[in-house]
Design a protein around this motif. Structure first.
Motif, short mmCIF file in Angstrom:
data_model
loop_
_atom_site.label_atom_id
_atom_site.label_comp_id
_atom_site.label_asym_id
_atom_site.label_seq_id
_atom_site.Cartn_x
_atom_site.Cartn_y
_atom_site.Cartn_z
N PRO A 148 61.00 -5.45 1.15
CA PRO A 148 61.36 -6.27 -0.02
C PRO A 148 61.61 -7.73 0.31
O PRO A 148 61.41 -8.60 -0.54
N GLY A 149 62.05 -8.05 1.52
CA GLY A 149 62.31 -9.44 1.86
C GLY A 149 61.06 -10.24 2.14
O GLY A 149 61.12 -11.47 2.25
N ALA A 152 56.53 -10.64 -2.27
CA ALA A 152 56.95 -11.23 -3.55
C ALA A 152 56.17 -10.66 -4.72
O ALA A 152 56.61 -10.78 -5.87
N ASN A 176 64.37 -0.25 -4.12
CA ASN A 176 64.37 -1.27 -3.06
C ASN A 176 63.50 -2.47 -3.39
O ASN A 176 63.54 -3.48 -2.67
N ILE A 177 62.73 -2.39 -4.44
CA ILE A 177 61.70 -3.41 -4.71
C ILE A 177 62.31 -4.67 -5.34
O ILE A 177 63.05 -4.59 -6.32
N THR A 178 61.96 -5.81 -4.77
CA THR A 178 62.34 -7.11 -5.36
C THR A 178 61.12 -7.87 -5.86
O THR A 178 61.26 -8.89 -6.53
N GLU A 180 57.53 -8.70 -7.94
CA GLU A 180 56.96 -8.45 -9.26
C GLU A 180 55.74 -7.56 -9.08
O GLU A 180 54.91 -7.81 -8.19
N VAL A 209 62.93 -3.34 -11.96
CA VAL A 209 61.81 -4.02 -11.29
C VAL A 209 60.98 -4.77 -12.33
O VAL A 209 60.62 -4.22 -13.37
N ARG A 210 60.69 -6.03 -12.06
CA ARG A 210 59.78 -6.79 -12.91
C ARG A 210 58.39 -6.20 -12.77
O ARG A 210 57.84 -6.16 -11.66
#
Length: 251
Positions: A148-149, A152, A176-178, A180, A209-210
Motif C-alpha cells: 500500500p505504501g 497509488a 490494506n489498500i490505499t 485508487e 477503498v476509492r
C-alpha cells in the motif's frame, strides 16, 4: 506520438530470475512507473505492443514473465493469433502455469519488481501504478493490498477469480489498500460471475477503498487482447480511456 524505447531485462527474485520487457519514453528521463501484469497467454508481442502504447503516454512500464519459474517467455509457444478452439491442448498446458502463481508467489515477485523499479533511473521517485489482465487483474489487486505504501493506483480488466470463497481470495486484502482502483469487467465472463462482482464491490466499499467497478456490456473475457477471438475494439478503447484517466489522476 511520443517515441518509446523497449528492451528485455532480467529481474532477480527470491525464486530465481524473471525475464521481463521494459519500455519507456525515448527521452531518457525518469517517468512514473507502471507494473503491467500479463494474461494467461503470457508475455508475447501483443502485450509488448500494449506496454509500448502505455509508455507513449509518458510512463516507464515493466512487464514481467510471471511464469518464469517454468522458463523464459514464451513458456508455452503460441502463434500470432491465439484461438483456443483450434488447439484443445492449449489450456492443458496453460492451466498448471496459471495455478502456480498464488498469493505467496505474487507477493515475492511484487517485492522484486517494485524494488527493481525503485532502483531504476528511468523511474521517478513517486508511487507506481499496477495494471493487469485476466489473471493479471488478480495480481494487480493482490499487489495493491500487499504494497500500500508503494502503489497509488491499480487497474484490472476482464479479471477472473477476484472475489471467491478461497481463504486467500484477492478481495480479502481490501482493508490494506490505499490506492485508487478501477475494474473493467466483461459481462460475458464465466470466470467472474455476478456474485463475485457484487462481493468485490461490497468489500471495497466497506473498506473505504476509492474504486470504480464497471461492467462492459457485450464484452467477452479477454476483450483487450487483439491477438485472440475475444477482442472487442470498442471495449478495448474504453479500457484505454479508463486506464489512462486513472494513471493521470494518481501519478
Amino acid at each position: 506520438m511520443t517515441a518509446v524505447q523497449g528492451t528485455a531485462v532480467d529481474i532477480p527474485t527470491a525464486d530465481g530470475v524473471a525475464d521481463a520487457y521494459l519500455v519507456h519514453p525515448a527521452d531518457g528521463r525518469p517517468h512514473p512507473g507502471v507494473l503491467f501484469f500479463q494474461d494467461a497467454y503470457g508475455l508475447r508481442p501483443h502485450l509488448r505492443a500494449m506496454a509500448d502504447r502505455l509508455a507513449a503516454a509518458g510512463y516507464t512500464v515493466l512487464v514481467p514473465n510471471v511464469f518464469y519459474r517454468a522458463g523464459r517467455a514464451p513458456v508455452v509457444p503460441l502463434g500470432e493469433f491465439i484461438d483456443p478452439s483450434a488447439d484443445p491442448t492449449l489450456w492443458e498446458r496453460l492451466g498448471p502455469l496459471v495455478g502456480s502463481v498464488g498469493a505467496a508467489e505474487a507477493s515475492r515477485d511484487a517485492d522484486a519488481c517494485l524494488g527493481w523499479l525503485a532502483d531504476s533511473p528511468l523511474v521517478d521517485d513517486g508511487p507506481v501504478a499496477v495494471t493487469g489482465y485476466c489473471m493479471g487483474a488478480r495480481l494487480a489487486l493482490r499487489v495493491a493490498a500487499t504494497h500500500p505504501g508503494r502503489v497509488a493506483a491499480a487497474a484490472g480488466f476482464h479479471g477472473g477469480g477476484l472475489a471467491t470463497d478461497a481463504p486467500d481470495s484477492p478481495h480479502l486484502g481490501a482493508g490494506n489498500i490505499t490506492a485508487e482502483l478501477y475494474f473493467g469487467h466483461a459481462d460475458q465472463d464465466h470466470s467472474l460471475p455476478e456474485e463475485q462482482i457484487r462481493l468485490l464491490e461490497e468489500t471495497l466499499t466497506a473498506a473505504g477503498v476509492r474504486h470504480t467497478c464497471e461492467v462492459y456490456e457485450g464484452a467477452r473475457h479477454g476483450y483487450t487482447q487483439a491477438d485472440t477471438p475475444a477482442y472487442d475494439r470498442e471495449a478495448d478503447e474504453r479500457h484505454w480511456s479508463a486506464l489512462l484517466g486513472l494513471l493521470k489522476r494518481a501519478l
